[in-house]
Design a protein around this motif. Sequence first.
Motif, PDB file in Angstrom:
ATOM      1  N   ARG A  57      -0.292   6.284 -11.255  1.00 13.76           N
ATOM      2  CA  ARG A  57      -0.634   4.930 -10.832  1.00 13.76           C
ATOM      3  C   ARG A  57      -0.049   4.695  -9.456  1.00 13.76           C
ATOM      4  N   GLN A  58      -0.877   4.289  -8.509  1.00 16.03           N
ATOM      5  CA  GLN A  58      -0.368   3.987  -7.179  1.00 16.03           C
ATOM      6  C   GLN A  58      -0.507   2.505  -6.903  1.00 16.03           C
ATOM      7  N   ILE A  59       0.617   1.849  -6.649  1.00 18.54           N
ATOM      8  CA  ILE A  59       0.591   0.448  -6.263  1.00 18.54           C
ATOM      9  C   ILE A  59       0.461   0.376  -4.743  1.00 18.54           C
ATOM     10  N   VAL A  60      -0.542  -0.336  -4.230  1.00 22.06           N
ATOM     11  CA  VAL A  60      -0.728  -0.414  -2.781  1.00 22.06           C
ATOM     12  C   VAL A  60      -0.077  -1.646  -2.172  1.00 22.06           C
ATOM     13  N   SER A  61       0.125  -2.684  -2.990  1.00 25.01           N
ATOM     14  CA  SER A  61       0.828  -3.838  -2.430  1.00 25.01           C
ATOM     15  C   SER A  61       1.365  -4.747  -3.526  1.00 25.01           C
ATOM     16  N   PHE A  62       2.448  -5.427  -3.178  1.00 20.78           N
ATOM     17  CA  PHE A  62       2.981  -6.498  -4.001  1.00 20.78           C
ATOM     18  C   PHE A  62       2.676  -7.815  -3.302  1.00 20.78           C
ATOM     19  N   LEU A 107      -5.864 -10.337   8.122  1.00 17.50           N
ATOM     20  CA  LEU A 107      -5.126  -9.712   9.220  1.00 17.50           C
ATOM     21  C   LEU A 107      -3.677  -9.454   8.814  1.00 17.50           C
ATOM     22  N   ASP A 108      -3.088 -10.407   8.091  1.00 20.20           N
ATOM     23  CA  ASP A 108      -1.735 -10.209   7.572  1.00 20.20           C
ATOM     24  C   ASP A 108      -1.686  -9.019   6.628  1.00 20.20           C
ATOM     25  N   ALA A 109      -2.680  -8.953   5.730  1.00 20.44           N
ATOM     26  CA  ALA A 109      -2.710  -7.874   4.748  1.00 20.44           C
ATOM     27  C   ALA A 109      -2.841  -6.520   5.442  1.00 20.44           C
ATOM     28  N   LEU A 110      -3.693  -6.482   6.481  1.00 19.49           N
ATOM     29  CA  LEU A 110      -3.863  -5.230   7.230  1.00 19.49           C
ATOM     30  C   LEU A 110      -2.572  -4.841   7.918  1.00 19.49           C
ATOM     31  N   TRP A 111      -1.934  -5.830   8.520  1.00 19.71           N
ATOM     32  CA  TRP A 111      -0.644  -5.597   9.176  1.00 19.71           C
ATOM     33  C   TRP A 111       0.360  -4.997   8.190  1.00 19.71           C
ATOM     34  N   SER A 112       0.479  -5.637   7.031  1.00 25.45           N
ATOM     35  CA  SER A 112       1.445  -5.190   6.022  1.00 25.45           C
ATOM     36  C   SER A 112       1.103  -3.798   5.510  1.00 25.45           C
ATOM     37  N   ALA A 113      -0.191  -3.577   5.265  1.00 23.55           N
ATOM     38  CA  ALA A 113      -0.616  -2.277   4.743  1.00 23.55           C
ATOM     39  C   ALA A 113      -0.238  -1.165   5.709  1.00 23.55           C
ATOM     40  N   ARG A 114      -0.401  -1.426   7.003  1.00 22.53           N
ATOM     41  CA  ARG A 114      -0.112  -0.380   7.987  1.00 22.53           C
ATOM     42  C   ARG A 114       1.386  -0.189   8.179  1.00 22.53           C
ATOM     43  N   GLU A 115       2.153  -1.277   8.091  1.00 21.82           N
ATOM     44  CA  GLU A 115       3.607  -1.116   8.134  1.00 21.82           C
ATOM     45  C   GLU A 115       4.063  -0.277   6.943  1.00 21.82           C
ATOM     46  N   HIS A 116       3.423  -0.528   5.802  1.00 25.62           N
ATOM     47  CA  HIS A 116       3.788   0.225   4.608  1.00 25.62           C
ATOM     48  C   HIS A 116       3.412   1.698   4.755  1.00 25.62           C
ATOM     49  N   VAL A 119       6.156   3.536   6.200  1.00 29.43           N
ATOM     50  CA  VAL A 119       7.272   3.753   5.280  1.00 29.43           C
ATOM     51  C   VAL A 119       7.013   4.934   4.353  1.00 29.43           C
ATOM     52  N   ILE A 120       5.806   4.959   3.770  1.00 27.89           N
ATOM     53  CA  ILE A 120       5.564   5.944   2.732  1.00 27.89           C
ATOM     54  C   ILE A 120       5.088   7.292   3.240  1.00 27.89           C
ATOM     55  N   SER A 121       4.690   7.358   4.510  1.00 25.13           N
ATOM     56  CA  SER A 121       4.051   8.593   4.946  1.00 25.13           C
ATOM     57  C   SER A 121       5.044   9.711   5.194  1.00 25.13           C
TER      58      SER A 121
ATOM     59  N   LEU B 110      -8.900  -2.815   6.406  1.00 24.09           N
ATOM     60  CA  LEU B 110      -7.962  -2.983   5.299  1.00 24.09           C
ATOM     61  C   LEU B 110      -8.319  -2.043   4.160  1.00 24.09           C
ATOM     62  N   TRP B 111      -9.621  -1.964   3.875  1.00 24.54           N
ATOM     63  CA  TRP B 111     -10.100  -1.061   2.834  1.00 24.54           C
ATOM     64  C   TRP B 111      -9.659   0.377   3.144  1.00 24.54           C
ATOM     65  N   SER B 112      -9.929   0.801   4.364  1.00 20.99           N
ATOM     66  CA  SER B 112      -9.585   2.174   4.755  1.00 20.99           C
ATOM     67  C   SER B 112      -8.092   2.421   4.715  1.00 20.99           C
ATOM     68  N   ALA B 113      -7.327   1.431   5.198  1.00 16.71           N
ATOM     69  CA  ALA B 113      -5.875   1.587   5.236  1.00 16.71           C
ATOM     70  C   ALA B 113      -5.328   1.780   3.830  1.00 16.71           C
ATOM     71  N   ARG B 114      -5.872   1.037   2.877  1.00 21.27           N
ATOM     72  CA  ARG B 114      -5.357   1.129   1.513  1.00 21.27           C
ATOM     73  C   ARG B 114      -5.818   2.413   0.827  1.00 21.27           C
ATOM     74  N   GLU B 115      -7.032   2.865   1.142  1.00 19.99           N
ATOM     75  CA  GLU B 115      -7.450   4.157   0.610  1.00 19.99           C
ATOM     76  C   GLU B 115      -6.530   5.254   1.145  1.00 19.99           C
ATOM     77  N   HIS B 116      -6.173   5.103   2.418  1.00 17.76           N
ATOM     78  CA  HIS B 116      -5.296   6.091   3.025  1.00 17.76           C
ATOM     79  C   HIS B 116      -3.902   6.050   2.392  1.00 17.76           C
ATOM     80  N   GLN B 117      -3.471   4.864   2.010  1.00 12.47           N
ATOM     81  CA  GLN B 117      -2.193   4.733   1.294  1.00 12.47           C
ATOM     82  C   GLN B 117      -2.181   5.602   0.053  1.00 12.47           C
ATOM     83  N   LEU B 118      -3.302   5.613  -0.675  1.00 10.82           N
ATOM     84  CA  LEU B 118      -3.381   6.418  -1.888  1.00 10.82           C
ATOM     85  C   LEU B 118      -3.205   7.897  -1.570  1.00 10.82           C
ATOM     86  N   VAL B 119      -3.754   8.293  -0.424  1.00  9.72           N
ATOM     87  CA  VAL B 119      -3.707   9.708  -0.060  1.00  9.72           C
ATOM     88  C   VAL B 119      -2.293  10.130   0.326  1.00  9.72           C
TER      89      VAL B 119
END
Lengths: 200, 200
Positions: A57-62, A107-116, A119-121, B110-119
């Motif tokens: 299970r992968q959580i992408v955001s809280f 835009l906030d969500a995209l920002w957060s997703a990319r900051e994350h 962290v995880i990469s 955002l969609w792409s960023a989160r798919e990439h998070q899974l990877v």
Amino acid sequence: MTTGIAITRRTDQQQASRIAIFANGQTIYADGEKCDWAYRIAFGAVSLYRVLACGRRQIVSFHLAGEWFGIEQGRRRQFTAEAIGPTGILCANLAADQCPALLPAVLDALWSAREHQLVISRQSSHERVAAFLLEISERTQDKRRFDLPMPRADIADYLGLTIESVSRAVTRLKCSNAIRLVGPRGIEILDRDRLRSFCD
Amino acid sequence: MTTGIAITRRTDQQQASRIAIFANGQTIYADGEKCDWAYRIAFGAVSLYRVLACGRRQIVSFHLAGEWFGIEQGRRRQFTAEAIGPTGILCANLAADQCPALLPAVLDALWSAREHQLVISRQSSHERVAAFLLEISERTQDKRRFDLPMPRADIADYLGLTIESVSRAVTRLKCSNAIRLVGPRGIEILDRDRLRSFCD
DNA sequence: CGTATTATTGAAAGCTGTCAAAGCTCGTGG
DNA sequence: CCACGAGCTTTGACAGCTTTCAATAATACG
């Protein structure tokens, strides 16, 4: 997660003006469903996740109180949204013209997703956990002393680690006197700079 | 993902706007700058990255011909945008009312960023590289035979791996007869299902 | 107060990173 | 046209870190 809950869930959401209350672990929407609504959290917390074919299970955001989630115009749900602990949720129409707050929220969500992503990469387990604690800290009322809404398993699935690695990292941060634990969920940041020095 | 139809339509609307040409490695905008414009790629490719304090470079996304990037209203640039190979770029005003394509573009991002998070969050080096090849394949003209626009170093920085690990993974995919290499950059997908079976 | 759940700790295995060297491409110039 | 060289890619060996498996400890809840 059960079908019975899912049925009542939809009914509750149709009454868009009211707050829908979800219990711990209850599904708000599921991966693959139609995107009818956007949501905003009144209280509690929500995780967005997908269960992969291999069972992981992968959580992408809280998402915490006051934050938007579930803005996914014109597609099927990319992830499943689930309540962490008792959670109150406000529904909003997904039409952008009816809700000008949507674009900034995305835009906030995209920002957060990319900051994350940063962290995880690549970062080590200690870096990830330190960054996670700082992230949650910045998003809660009391930035020095707060309770994690989610268990270690959720943190692990969010950071791409195992429960054990998260636990070891927390222990290490505790032993370095950067944080203090108040039970498993309670976190007190003793030395924010030191905690920050663990990141990247 | 922007459709071919959408690309043509936008191009017609913006015939007045100039194409800016960037050479390989040239910076389009830098981390921390003001966000004046959004951009769309006419030809070539672009990477979005940040160099962390420890010196590591993390690429958060690649953008190919026809795709938008740099939509970050009301903030400073979160990342640096750099051309990969000779690249032509169209500029657009960031005001949402002047460009209704922005919200869908951000949702795509955002969609792409989160798919990439899974990877990148958990998968092994082979899984990441296989997923990457499939991702690029889906975004190029010829989905079976294509050339990677970027060197191994960029792929590594995108997938959170080292150059060596990327190389080893490519070799393993090649030895399993899932792909064939045509020089270092040329990729031919021989068995898409097998390649997909490497993912998660 | 007892039990189930959650969290921590320990030891060994596996995978990726690091360091080092060799091979391959491709542009340049003889 | 061929040889050369710089840069990129591949391969190898070892170390380090995380995962896995297993057991213990702490917490929450009835």
